[in-house]
Design an enzyme around this catalytic site. Structure first.
Site, mmCIF file in Angstrom:
data_model
loop_
_atom_site.group_PDB
_atom_site.id
_atom_site.type_symbol
_atom_site.label_atom_id
_atom_site.label_comp_id
_atom_site.label_asym_id
_atom_site.label_seq_id
_atom_site.Cartn_x
_atom_site.Cartn_y
_atom_site.Cartn_z
ATOM 1 N N GLU A 71 55.570 20.182 22.044
ATOM 2 C CA GLU A 71 54.373 19.470 22.510
ATOM 3 C C GLU A 71 53.216 19.682 21.528
ATOM 4 O OE1 GLU A 71 53.105 20.447 26.512
ATOM 5 O OE2 GLU A 71 51.946 18.592 26.651
ATOM 6 N N ASP A 83 50.360 14.926 28.010
ATOM 7 C CA ASP A 83 50.214 14.372 29.357
ATOM 8 C C ASP A 83 48.935 13.537 29.420
ATOM 9 O OD1 ASP A 83 47.892 16.102 30.079
ATOM 10 O OD2 ASP A 83 49.376 17.639 29.634
ATOM 11 N N ASP A 124 44.676 16.400 26.568
ATOM 12 C CA ASP A 124 44.842 17.660 25.832
ATOM 13 C C ASP A 124 46.085 17.706 24.965
ATOM 14 O OD1 ASP A 124 46.403 17.744 28.287
ATOM 15 O OD2 ASP A 124 46.803 19.843 27.809
ATOM 16 N N TYR A 184 45.380 25.652 32.473
ATOM 17 C CA TYR A 184 44.355 26.278 31.619
ATOM 18 C C TYR A 184 43.584 27.300 32.428
ATOM 19 C CZ TYR A 184 45.757 22.972 28.127
ATOM 20 O OH TYR A 184 46.498 22.267 27.225
#
Ligand SMILES: *[C@@H]1O[C@H](CO)[C@@H](O)[C@H](O)[C@H]1NC(C)=O
Length: 509
Positions: free
Chosen positions: A486, A98, A95, A246
């Protein structure tokens, strides 16, 4: 890892209290000689940015890479994903920075890449094929994740254990636990989003690969049935797995409406239109909201359904024009009902964490709605102020221009675009030496010395768009700062569509 605490409700209340000042969209072109001419000329190389925005997805690929892989510092990874449950779950996307595969944002990413191609693919030229391949990398995985009826494999990897390491995906040795939803442990949000992704992608491949397109739409139908029949939130049954990463904060009703809207578009089966008419109100069709992202699909569904009324003349969806207008008005500085916050430099600001995802998703909706309005010779009425499609495009373009570098710190928030861009993005693979440079394994915690250092990332993740500046237009470029530094697949996905539009409309310098 993106922790997105959704403050949607609180924020809506708060933001309605915010006054918008006239400097909400200041011009940043004083240094630019072209500013005084009509802006048929690009201030940016949108086509370059478009190519890069798609290239980024290759850096996020999990599984067995293809021989034409262009981001060559990445190698195969996670080749036995799924084995914990005796299924093949190799492939798909990480995603963000990571090495976890989260099904919910992956499905949303695939839906938005598909919508980008559906609206603006005709303007992508040589990038159309790359965009389709980025979508197929998502749908091939979603087909694997939905291979068994009434089951969806919604995550591979243990987020807490993964996040406790700073490892390249190629070295990853944390548990590849597999998590699923089923009839007893339902997850209507992730199921309906997966159905939306499969349905939207079926439209992308309808002409270029009709066989694949049929496979996608058949699966979408089955998955939507499952989503609707077994209602529940995956954040209940999988709470400790998916939260706070999430976690579904906005509930699953928005995804049911959004999923049904995509199924309607992909199948034209009157059943879905009927479903929307009967359930629309319950599913929150008119609820005030202006946040659009991996969690909340309300306004996306409104724009999508307004097209059925504006272009396809489906009279029963008449109300969605009004619902869409209300959302649009909430974004217009100075208009009645405006309820959006902007930084002093003019960036739409919704949340500290990964704010740029809302900038890209909102800009896409503005450009898409402008397209529908133009085709149907309509405008938006915001409490007496007429808002034209041109105005919507101007707002969207300014947001994208800010992202690409027209901002107080002159920073492009797209890695590899322009002279100044983030050098220390929060991304394991980008920050650690590549396999080619350092073939030996880098253990779980060994990577943290790099993470905490000030050295720039050795592998440039070209096209990655990061969370972006804070409320005051500041950007520290710190690797540990996942909120601002990120990248994420769902930041880029809607941007692909906007850049295709801008590349077409604002030619080359
Ligand atoms: C956002 O960041 C500001 C500091 O820039 C902080 O004061 C505020 O509490 C943060 N908001 C949330 C919701 O974390």
């Amino acid at each position: 890892m993106i922790f997105s605490l959704s403050f949607t409700l609180l924020f809506s209340l708060f933001s309605t209290l915010l006054l918008l000042h006239s400097n909400a969209f200041p011009l940043h072109y004083h240094n630019h000689p072209l500013h005084h001419h009509h802006s048929r000329f690009a201030t940016h190389n949108y086509r370059d940015a478009l190519s890069k925005s798609i290239l980024f997805f290759e850096g996020q690929r999990s599984g067995k890479l293809l021989s034409n892989q262009r981001i060559s510092w990445r190698k195969d990874s996670a080749l036995s994903d799924g084995s914990a449950m005796h299924v093949d779950l190799v492939g798909g996307y990480y995603d963000a920075g990571d090495n976890v595969k989260f099904g919910f944002p992956m499905a949303f990413t695939t839906t938005m890449l598909s919508w980008s191609v559906i609206e603006f693919g005709g303007l992508m030229k040589s990038e159309l094929q790359n965009a389709r391949e980025a979508i197929r990398w998502g749908t091939d995985y979603l087909l694997k994740a939905t291979v068994h009826p009434n089951i969806i494999y919604v995550q591979v990897g243990d987020a807490k254990k993964d996040h406790a390491c700073w490892e390249r995906p190629e070295d990853m040795d944390t548990p590849r636990s597999v998590f699923k939803i089923d009839a007893n442990n339902p997850g209507s949000e992730v199921a309906a989003e997966t159905a939306a992704a499969l349905a939207a992608a079926s439209l992308v491949f309808r002409r270029s690969d009709p066989v694949y397109s049929k496979i996608l739409v058949r699966r979408a139908i089955r998955v939507f049935q499952f989503a609707d029949k077994y209602r529940g939130a995956y954040s209940n049954s999988l709470k400790h797995v998916v939260c706070p990463f999430y976690c579904d904060y906005s509930g699953y009703l928005d995804e049911l409406l959004w999923g049904a809207a995509w199924l309607h578009k992909a199948t034209k089966n009157p059943m879905y239109l009927n479903y929307i008419q009967v359930n629309g109100h319950i599913l929150g069709a008119a609820q005030f909201d202006n946040t659009f992202g991996w969690d909340n699909k309300h306004v996306g569904a409104r724009i999508l359904l307004s097209k059925e009324f504006l272009i396809q003349k489906v009279q029963s969806l008449h109300d969605y024009k009004g619902h869409a207008d209300n959302f649009i008005c909430s974004l217009i500085p100075g208009a009645s009902f405006s309820a959006s916050q902007y930084t002093p430099g003019g960036l739409l600001f919704k949340m500290n964490d990964s704010n740029m995802q809302y900038v890209t998703s909102t800009s896409f909706l503005l450009l898409t709605y402008a397209k529908y309005l133009t085709m149907s010779h309509m405008v938006v009425n915001c409490g007496g102020t007429t808002v034209t499609p041109k105005r919507l495009r101007t707002i969207a373009k300014k947001q994208v221009d800010y992202l690409l570098g027209d901002n107080p710190v002159k920073m492009s928030y797209m890695v590899g675009y322009g002279p100044r861009y983030p050098r220390r993005i929060h991304h394991r693979g980008s920050s650690l030496p590549s396999i080619a440079v350092h073939p030996g394994k880098i253990q779980c915690s060994a990577g943290f010395s790099v993470m905490n250092s000030q050295s720039p990332n050795p592998n440039v993740l070209v096209g990655a768009v990061v969370g972006g500046p804070d409320l005051h237009d500041r950007f520290p470029d710190e690797r540990s700062d996942y909120e601002q530094s990120e990248p994420a697949t769902y930041i880029n996905a809607p941007l692909v569509g906007s850049l295709a539009y801008l590349a077409h409309s604002f030619g080359q310098l």
